[in-house]
Design a protein around this motif. Structure first.
Motif, PDB file in Angstrom:
ATOM      1  N   ALA A  17      69.089  24.248  82.639  1.00 49.84           N
ATOM      2  CA  ALA A  17      69.347  25.568  83.228  1.00 49.84           C
ATOM      3  C   ALA A  17      68.046  26.353  83.358  1.00 49.84           C
ATOM      4  CB  ALA A  17      70.353  26.332  82.376  1.00 49.84           C
ATOM      5  N   LEU A  18      67.207  26.321  82.329  1.00 41.55           N
ATOM      6  CA  LEU A  18      65.911  27.009  82.399  1.00 41.55           C
ATOM      7  C   LEU A  18      65.057  26.420  83.516  1.00 41.55           C
ATOM      8  CD1 LEU A  18      65.188  27.386  78.597  1.00 41.55           C
ATOM      9  CD2 LEU A  18      65.444  29.264  80.231  1.00 41.55           C
ATOM     10  N   GLN A  19      65.039  25.100  83.629  1.00 37.73           N
ATOM     11  CA  GLN A  19      64.279  24.452  84.692  1.00 37.73           C
ATOM     12  C   GLN A  19      64.792  24.884  86.059  1.00 37.73           C
ATOM     13  OE1 GLN A  19      64.930  20.389  83.518  1.00 37.73           O
ATOM     14  NE2 GLN A  19      62.947  20.237  82.496  1.00 37.73           N
ATOM     15  N   GLN A  20      66.106  24.976  86.208  1.00 34.49           N
ATOM     16  CA  GLN A  20      66.705  25.372  87.478  1.00 34.49           C
ATOM     17  C   GLN A  20      66.284  26.787  87.864  1.00 34.49           C
ATOM     18  OE1 GLN A  20      70.840  24.249  87.902  1.00 34.49           O
ATOM     19  NE2 GLN A  20      71.266  26.123  89.017  1.00 34.49           N
ATOM     20  N   VAL A  21      66.299  27.701  86.915  1.00 32.92           N
ATOM     21  CA  VAL A  21      65.933  29.096  87.203  1.00 32.92           C
ATOM     22  C   VAL A  21      64.440  29.228  87.478  1.00 32.92           C
ATOM     23  CG1 VAL A  21      65.803  31.428  86.238  1.00 32.92           C
ATOM     24  CG2 VAL A  21      67.857  30.064  85.897  1.00 32.92           C
ATOM     25  N   PHE A  22      63.621  28.594  86.664  1.00 33.68           N
ATOM     26  CA  PHE A  22      62.177  28.752  86.801  1.00 33.68           C
ATOM     27  C   PHE A  22      61.587  27.929  87.937  1.00 33.68           C
ATOM     28  CE2 PHE A  22      62.760  30.795  82.796  1.00 33.68           C
ATOM     29  CZ  PHE A  22      61.749  31.736  82.745  1.00 33.68           C
ATOM     30  N   ALA A  23      62.301  26.932  88.419  1.00 31.65           N
ATOM     31  CA  ALA A  23      61.796  26.110  89.520  1.00 31.65           C
ATOM     32  C   ALA A  23      61.602  26.920  90.790  1.00 31.65           C
ATOM     33  CB  ALA A  23      62.745  24.946  89.786  1.00 31.65           C
ATOM     34  N   THR A  24      62.350  27.979  90.945  1.00 33.15           N
ATOM     35  CA  THR A  24      62.263  28.798  92.153  1.00 33.15           C
ATOM     36  C   THR A  24      61.320  29.985  91.990  1.00 33.15           C
ATOM     37  OG1 THR A  24      64.167  30.133  91.492  1.00 33.15           O
ATOM     38  CG2 THR A  24      64.617  28.186  92.821  1.00 33.15           C
ATOM     39  N   SER A  25      60.645  30.088  90.848  1.00 31.20           N
ATOM     40  CA  SER A  25      59.820  31.267  90.567  1.00 31.20           C
ATOM     41  C   SER A  25      58.419  31.188  91.172  1.00 31.20           C
ATOM     42  CB  SER A  25      59.707  31.480  89.056  1.00 31.20           C
ATOM     43  OG  SER A  25      58.876  30.487  88.474  1.00 31.20           O
ATOM     44  N   GLY A  26      58.008  30.017  91.625  1.00 29.39           N
ATOM     45  CA  GLY A  26      56.661  29.865  92.147  1.00 29.39           C
ATOM     46  C   GLY A  26      55.612  29.800  91.044  1.00 29.39           C
ATOM     47  N   ARG A  27      56.073  29.633  89.838  1.00 33.68           N
ATOM     48  CA  ARG A  27      55.215  29.597  88.654  1.00 33.68           C
ATOM     49  C   ARG A  27      54.227  28.423  88.728  1.00 33.68           C
ATOM     50  NH1 ARG A  27      56.327  31.697  84.060  1.00 33.68           N
ATOM     51  NH2 ARG A  27      54.839  31.068  82.547  1.00 33.68           N
ATOM     52  N   THR A  28      52.979  28.668  88.351  1.00 32.33           N
ATOM     53  CA  THR A  28      51.976  27.596  88.313  1.00 32.33           C
ATOM     54  C   THR A  28      51.517  27.295  86.892  1.00 32.33           C
ATOM     55  OG1 THR A  28      50.199  29.199  88.697  1.00 32.33           O
ATOM     56  CG2 THR A  28      51.133  28.105  90.632  1.00 32.33           C
ATOM     57  N   GLU A  29      51.715  28.238  85.984  1.00 39.13           N
ATOM     58  CA  GLU A  29      51.322  28.064  84.577  1.00 39.13           C
ATOM     59  C   GLU A  29      52.518  27.571  83.771  1.00 39.13           C
ATOM     60  OE1 GLU A  29      48.188  28.580  83.294  1.00 39.13           O
ATOM     61  OE2 GLU A  29      47.641  28.843  85.389  1.00 39.13           O
ATOM     62  N   PRO A  30      52.279  26.815  82.700  1.00 39.97           N
ATOM     63  CA  PRO A  30      53.399  26.380  81.853  1.00 39.97           C
ATOM     64  C   PRO A  30      54.037  27.568  81.128  1.00 39.97           C
ATOM     65  CG  PRO A  30      51.301  25.464  81.063  1.00 39.97           C
ATOM     66  CD  PRO A  30      51.003  26.293  82.265  1.00 39.97           C
ATOM     67  N   CYS A  31      55.263  27.414  80.753  1.00 37.79           N
ATOM     68  CA  CYS A  31      55.994  28.421  79.976  1.00 37.79           C
ATOM     69  C   CYS A  31      56.371  27.758  78.656  1.00 37.79           C
ATOM     70  CB  CYS A  31      57.239  28.876  80.719  1.00 37.79           C
ATOM     71  SG  CYS A  31      58.181  30.127  79.846  1.00 37.79           S
ATOM     72  N   ALA A  32      55.954  28.355  77.550  1.00 38.08           N
ATOM     73  CA  ALA A  32      56.255  27.800  76.233  1.00 38.08           C
ATOM     74  C   ALA A  32      57.733  28.022  75.896  1.00 38.08           C
ATOM     75  CB  ALA A  32      55.383  28.475  75.176  1.00 38.08           C
ATOM     76  N   ILE A  33      58.296  27.072  75.169  1.00 41.09           N
ATOM     77  CA  ILE A  33      59.693  27.153  74.722  1.00 41.09           C
ATOM     78  C   ILE A  33      59.706  27.171  73.196  1.00 41.09           C
ATOM     79  CG2 ILE A  33      61.964  26.045  74.717  1.00 41.09           C
ATOM     80  CD1 ILE A  33      61.209  26.788  77.511  1.00 41.09           C
ATOM     81  N   GLY A  34      60.361  28.156  72.628  1.00 38.59           N
ATOM     82  CA  GLY A  34      60.474  28.250  71.170  1.00 38.59           C
ATOM     83  C   GLY A  34      61.880  27.985  70.729  1.00 38.59           C
TER      84      GLY A  34
END
Length: 80
Positions: free
Chosen positions: A63-80
């Motif tokens: 679900a997180l991948q699905q939401v963030f895939a459309t964000s245009g993000r180029t940097e990694p996002c840490a998961i805690g």
């Protein structure tokens, strides 16, 4: 500081009573971001629910991948 929140219930569109669907999780994540007025590309850390189960954790990650895939993000996002 809490900037936004969202709740959901997948009803009958989920794996089981104790496990949400990927689509339902993605919708509530996107809704919380919209409520907070936060662009997902600016988020650097997600503190996940992390049930530690072979069923729940992959659903949350997809679900997180699905939401963030459309964000245009180029940097990694840490998961805690």
């Amino acid at each position: 500081m809490l900037r936004g929140s969202a709740i959901n219930n997948d009803g009958s569109a989920k794996v089981g009573f104790t496990a949400p669907s990927i689509e339902g999780q993605a919708r509530v994540i996107a809704q919380a971001q919209a409520d907070a007025g936060i662009d997902p590309s600016t988020i650097g850390l997600i503190e996940a629910h992390g049930t530690g189960t072979t069923l729940g954790d992959p659903i949350e990650m997809r679900a997180l991948q699905q939401v963030f895939a459309t964000s245009g993000r180029t940097e990694p996002c840490a998961i805690g």
